[in-house]
Design a protein around this motif. Structure first.
Motif, PDB file in Angstrom:
ATOM      1  N   SER A  62       0.692  -1.342   0.010  1.00  0.00           N
ATOM      2  CA  SER A  62       0.020  -0.165   0.206  1.00  0.00           C
ATOM      3  C   SER A  62       0.863   1.143   0.239  1.00  0.00           C
ATOM      4  CB  SER A  62      -0.970   0.011   1.159  1.00  0.00           C
ATOM      5  OG  SER A  62      -1.580   1.054   1.325  1.00  0.00           O
ATOM      6  N   LEU A  63       0.550   2.174  -0.888  1.00  0.00           N
ATOM      7  CA  LEU A  63       1.229   3.630  -0.851  1.00  0.00           C
ATOM      8  C   LEU A  63       0.332   4.588  -0.454  1.00  0.00           C
ATOM      9  CD1 LEU A  63       3.062   3.465  -4.213  1.00  0.00           C
ATOM     10  CD2 LEU A  63       4.046   3.299  -2.209  1.00  0.00           C
ATOM     11  N   GLY A  64      -0.808   4.068   0.265  1.00  0.00           N
ATOM     12  CA  GLY A  64      -1.823   5.167   0.466  1.00  0.00           C
ATOM     13  C   GLY A  64      -1.454   5.900   1.918  1.00  0.00           C
ATOM     14  N   LEU A  65      -1.788   7.223   1.814  1.00  0.00           N
ATOM     15  CA  LEU A  65      -1.639   8.209   2.882  1.00  0.00           C
ATOM     16  C   LEU A  65      -3.284   8.588   3.570  1.00  0.00           C
ATOM     17  CD1 LEU A  65       1.007  10.630   1.447  1.00  0.00           C
ATOM     18  CD2 LEU A  65       1.359   8.910   3.049  1.00  0.00           C
ATOM     19  N   PRO A  66      -3.115   9.025   4.858  1.00  0.00           N
ATOM     20  CA  PRO A  66      -4.436   9.459   5.418  1.00  0.00           C
ATOM     21  C   PRO A  66      -5.175  10.351   4.581  1.00  0.00           C
ATOM     22  CG  PRO A  66      -2.618   9.351   7.082  1.00  0.00           C
ATOM     23  CD  PRO A  66      -1.909   9.284   5.620  1.00  0.00           C
ATOM     24  N   ALA A  67      -6.382  10.132   4.299  1.00  0.00           N
ATOM     25  CA  ALA A  67      -6.971  11.163   3.450  1.00  0.00           C
ATOM     26  C   ALA A  67      -7.226  12.592   4.209  1.00  0.00           C
ATOM     27  CB  ALA A  67      -8.434  10.457   3.213  1.00  0.00           C
ATOM     28  N   THR A  68      -6.920  12.578   5.396  1.00  0.00           N
ATOM     29  CA  THR A  68      -7.218  13.828   6.055  1.00  0.00           C
ATOM     30  C   THR A  68      -6.253  14.954   5.876  1.00  0.00           C
ATOM     31  OG1 THR A  68      -5.814  12.892   8.018  1.00  0.00           O
ATOM     32  CG2 THR A  68      -8.250  12.710   7.968  1.00  0.00           C
ATOM     33  N   ILE A  69      -5.155  14.561   5.268  1.00  0.00           N
ATOM     34  CA  ILE A  69      -4.058  15.475   4.830  1.00  0.00           C
ATOM     35  C   ILE A  69      -4.626  16.339   3.583  1.00  0.00           C
ATOM     36  CG2 ILE A  69      -3.011  14.103   3.092  1.00  0.00           C
ATOM     37  CD1 ILE A  69      -0.325  15.192   4.084  1.00  0.00           C
ATOM     38  N   ILE A  70      -5.394  16.050   2.541  1.00  0.00           N
ATOM     39  CA  ILE A  70      -6.192  16.847   1.546  1.00  0.00           C
ATOM     40  C   ILE A  70      -6.628  18.105   2.114  1.00  0.00           C
ATOM     41  CG2 ILE A  70      -7.356  16.588  -0.365  1.00  0.00           C
ATOM     42  CD1 ILE A  70      -4.869  15.140  -0.634  1.00  0.00           C
ATOM     43  N   PRO A  71      -7.794  18.090   3.028  1.00  0.00           N
ATOM     44  CA  PRO A  71      -8.257  19.268   3.310  1.00  0.00           C
ATOM     45  C   PRO A  71      -7.259  20.194   3.828  1.00  0.00           C
ATOM     46  CG  PRO A  71      -9.448  17.556   4.408  1.00  0.00           C
ATOM     47  CD  PRO A  71      -8.284  16.802   3.770  1.00  0.00           C
ATOM     48  N   SER A  72      -6.085  19.995   4.622  1.00  0.00           N
ATOM     49  CA  SER A  72      -5.230  20.938   5.009  1.00  0.00           C
ATOM     50  C   SER A  72      -4.576  21.647   3.791  1.00  0.00           C
ATOM     51  CB  SER A  72      -4.289  20.410   5.837  1.00  0.00           C
ATOM     52  OG  SER A  72      -4.883  19.623   6.961  1.00  0.00           O
ATOM     53  N   LEU A  73      -4.232  20.768   2.831  1.00  0.00           N
ATOM     54  CA  LEU A  73      -3.311  21.365   1.789  1.00  0.00           C
ATOM     55  C   LEU A  73      -4.385  22.096   0.978  1.00  0.00           C
ATOM     56  CD1 LEU A  73      -1.048  18.499   0.446  1.00  0.00           C
ATOM     57  CD2 LEU A  73      -0.359  20.534   1.675  1.00  0.00           C
ATOM     58  N   SER A  74      -5.585  21.861   0.852  1.00  0.00           N
ATOM     59  CA  SER A  74      -6.756  22.284  -0.202  1.00  0.00           C
ATOM     60  C   SER A  74      -6.724  23.969   0.136  1.00  0.00           C
ATOM     61  CB  SER A  74      -7.800  21.610  -0.333  1.00  0.00           C
ATOM     62  OG  SER A  74      -8.527  21.394   1.155  1.00  0.00           O
ATOM     63  N   VAL A 295       0.480  14.794  -3.952  1.00  0.00           N
ATOM     64  CA  VAL A 295      -0.028  13.996  -2.744  1.00  0.00           C
ATOM     65  C   VAL A 295      -1.349  13.644  -2.967  1.00  0.00           C
ATOM     66  CG1 VAL A 295      -0.602  14.514  -0.395  1.00  0.00           C
ATOM     67  CG2 VAL A 295       1.398  15.519  -1.487  1.00  0.00           C
ATOM     68  N   LEU A 296      -2.257  14.059  -3.686  1.00  0.00           N
ATOM     69  CA  LEU A 296      -3.531  13.494  -3.969  1.00  0.00           C
ATOM     70  C   LEU A 296      -3.488  12.312  -4.150  1.00  0.00           C
ATOM     71  CD1 LEU A 296      -6.647  14.257  -3.887  1.00  0.00           C
ATOM     72  CD2 LEU A 296      -6.120  14.965  -6.421  1.00  0.00           C
ATOM     73  N   PRO A 297      -2.726  11.598  -5.314  1.00  0.00           N
ATOM     74  CA  PRO A 297      -2.980  10.230  -5.743  1.00  0.00           C
ATOM     75  C   PRO A 297      -2.838   9.333  -4.550  1.00  0.00           C
ATOM     76  CG  PRO A 297      -1.760  11.217  -7.283  1.00  0.00           C
ATOM     77  CD  PRO A 297      -1.800  12.273  -6.156  1.00  0.00           C
ATOM     78  N   PHE A 298      -1.775   9.651  -3.730  1.00  0.00           N
ATOM     79  CA  PHE A 298      -1.537   8.800  -2.556  1.00  0.00           C
ATOM     80  C   PHE A 298      -2.750   8.747  -1.513  1.00  0.00           C
ATOM     81  CE2 PHE A 298       2.780   9.944  -4.178  1.00  0.00           C
ATOM     82  CZ  PHE A 298       3.325   8.884  -4.221  1.00  0.00           C
ATOM     83  N   ALA A 299      -3.534   9.835  -1.362  1.00  0.00           N
ATOM     84  CA  ALA A 299      -4.480   9.916  -0.492  1.00  0.00           C
ATOM     85  C   ALA A 299      -5.863   9.186  -1.057  1.00  0.00           C
ATOM     86  CB  ALA A 299      -4.773  11.435  -0.134  1.00  0.00           C
ATOM     87  N   ILE A 300      -5.909   9.097  -2.317  1.00  0.00           N
ATOM     88  CA  ILE A 300      -7.131   8.181  -2.762  1.00  0.00           C
ATOM     89  C   ILE A 300      -6.992   7.014  -3.403  1.00  0.00           C
ATOM     90  CG2 ILE A 300      -8.109  10.658  -3.198  1.00  0.00           C
ATOM     91  CD1 ILE A 300      -7.711  10.498  -6.209  1.00  0.00           C
TER      92      ILE A 300
END
Length: 374
Positions: A62-74, A295-300
């Motif tokens: 798995s290369l996934g990251l926590p999806a919670t990182i996206i709102p902070s960057l957005s 970063v978005l691909p790793f989060a989704i």
């Protein structure tokens, strides 16, 4: 019942659209669109997402990251894009208002000059006074073209420093032609230039060459813009009109105020043209956009799998598209579809002033068209 297509008429014939849109804007991908600017980053981020999904599916667990990182960057990305587009549109709107101020000043000066160019005690104007008035009306229109070309970094007329140089005796002669000290100035519209073999440089634009006084030489190679040079001629006409009794003191003062407003508006347009967005902001904005879409691909990827590719492409298209709009609006004085329609606006003003001048010349004292100037 079909409505007839309205053909453009004066006034404002050139600055309005001449034909209706053939396609809805949502289906337009060429004229006026910014797709050519953003196609490369969208493609690169899509390919990067393909790599991430492939590695996540076939190589690593798995290369996934926590999806919670996206709102902070957005939040950061949104704030930066809002600032960039707001600043760029403000430059566009300010430039358009300045062009309106310049056009209004030209209209006022033309109107006042023609209405008050009268001989004393009912006497007719002398031929010299008629020529002087006509010349200054043409100079007023020429100022508009000179401003347009200066903002587009184009030459206007031959420099005065070349006036004393004899023309080449032969196209194969050994005499070297003078080289401008501003070689970065180039004409982006070849049909608007005429090549003057006498001096070996691109000179006045054909669209307004006839408006300039005979024998006028420029000083652009020495740092004096043609718009300011032409305003000196207008100021001299105001002084002569006052001495002839055409303009009383308050009126001459008001004409000078109009001329000052024109120069001030041109100065503000120069400020927009010569002051880009600070490079620190541009660098950080590009880096934040790239970071977010990387970063978005790793989060989704864990949730959407191969669907991550079109999702990232859509997000990249949206964000880089907003940024591309800001890029186009940053300098609104060029030839792009999204720039200010300077060519059409100036042509409309030229038409107005030309009609006023022709009616004034009809009888020599402006009594044509039902006594327009009576």
């Amino acid at each position: 019942m079909a409505h007839p297509t309205r053909r453009p008429t004066y006034p404002l014939a050139h600055s309005f659209r001449h034909k209706p849109r053939r396609l809805p804007l949502v289906l337009r991908f060429a004229k006026g669109a910014i797709h050519s600017i953003i196609v490369l980053p969208v493609l690169l981020h899509s390919l990067f997402t393909v790599l991430v999904v492939y590695l996540d599916t076939y190589v690593v667990t798995s290369l996934g990251l926590p999806a919670t990182i996206i709102p902070s960057l957005s939040i950061v990305v949104g704030l930066m894009l809002v600032f960039r587009n707001g600043t760029s549109y403000d430059r566009f709107w300010t430039g358009r208002n300045c062009l309106t101020t310049i056009g209004t000043s030209v209209r006022n000066l033309a109107r006042i000059s023609l209405s008050n160019a009268r001989g004393k005690d009912g006497e007719k104007l002398t031929e010299e006074e008629k020529r002087d008035t006509e010349k200054i009306l043409r100079v007023l229109v020429a100022i508009l073209y000179a401003i347009k070309h200066n903002l587009r970094a184009e030459f206007n007329i031959p420099p005065a420093s070349l006036a004393s140089l004899p023309p080449p005796t032969s196209p194969f002669g050994s005499r070297s032609r003078p080289i401008s000290r501003r070689p970065s100035y180039s004409d982006h519209s070849p049909t608007d230039t005429i090549d003057t073999e006498q001096h070996g440089i691109n000179t006045a634009k054909a669209e307004y060459t006839s408006l300039l006084p005979d024998g006028l030489m420029g000083y652009e190679d020495q740092g004096l813009g043609l718009p300011l040079q032409l305003t000196v001629l207008v100021e001299g006409f105001i002084r002569r009109g006052y001495e002839r009794g055409w303009f009383h003191g308050p009126m001459a003062s008001q004409m000078t105020v109009q001329l000052n407003a024109l120069v001030d508006a041109y100065g503000r347009m120069e400020t927009i043209r010569s002051t880009p967005i600070p490079v620190a902001h541009l660098i950080h904005q590009k880096q934040v956009l790239a970071l977010f879409t990387c970063v978005l691909p790793f989060a989704i990827v864990d949730d959407y799998g191969w669907w991550s590719i079109p999702i990232v492409a859509i997000v990249a298209f949206t964000l880089y598209g907003i940024e591309g709009i800001g890029v186009q609006l940053e300098d609104p004085f060029g030839y792009d579809k999204n720039d200010i329609k300077m060519d059409g606006i100036i042509e409309d003003t030229r038409q107005e002033v030309t009609v006023l001048l022709e009616e004034w010349k009809a009888t020599g004292e402006g009594r044509a068209l039902g006594g327009m100037f009576d």
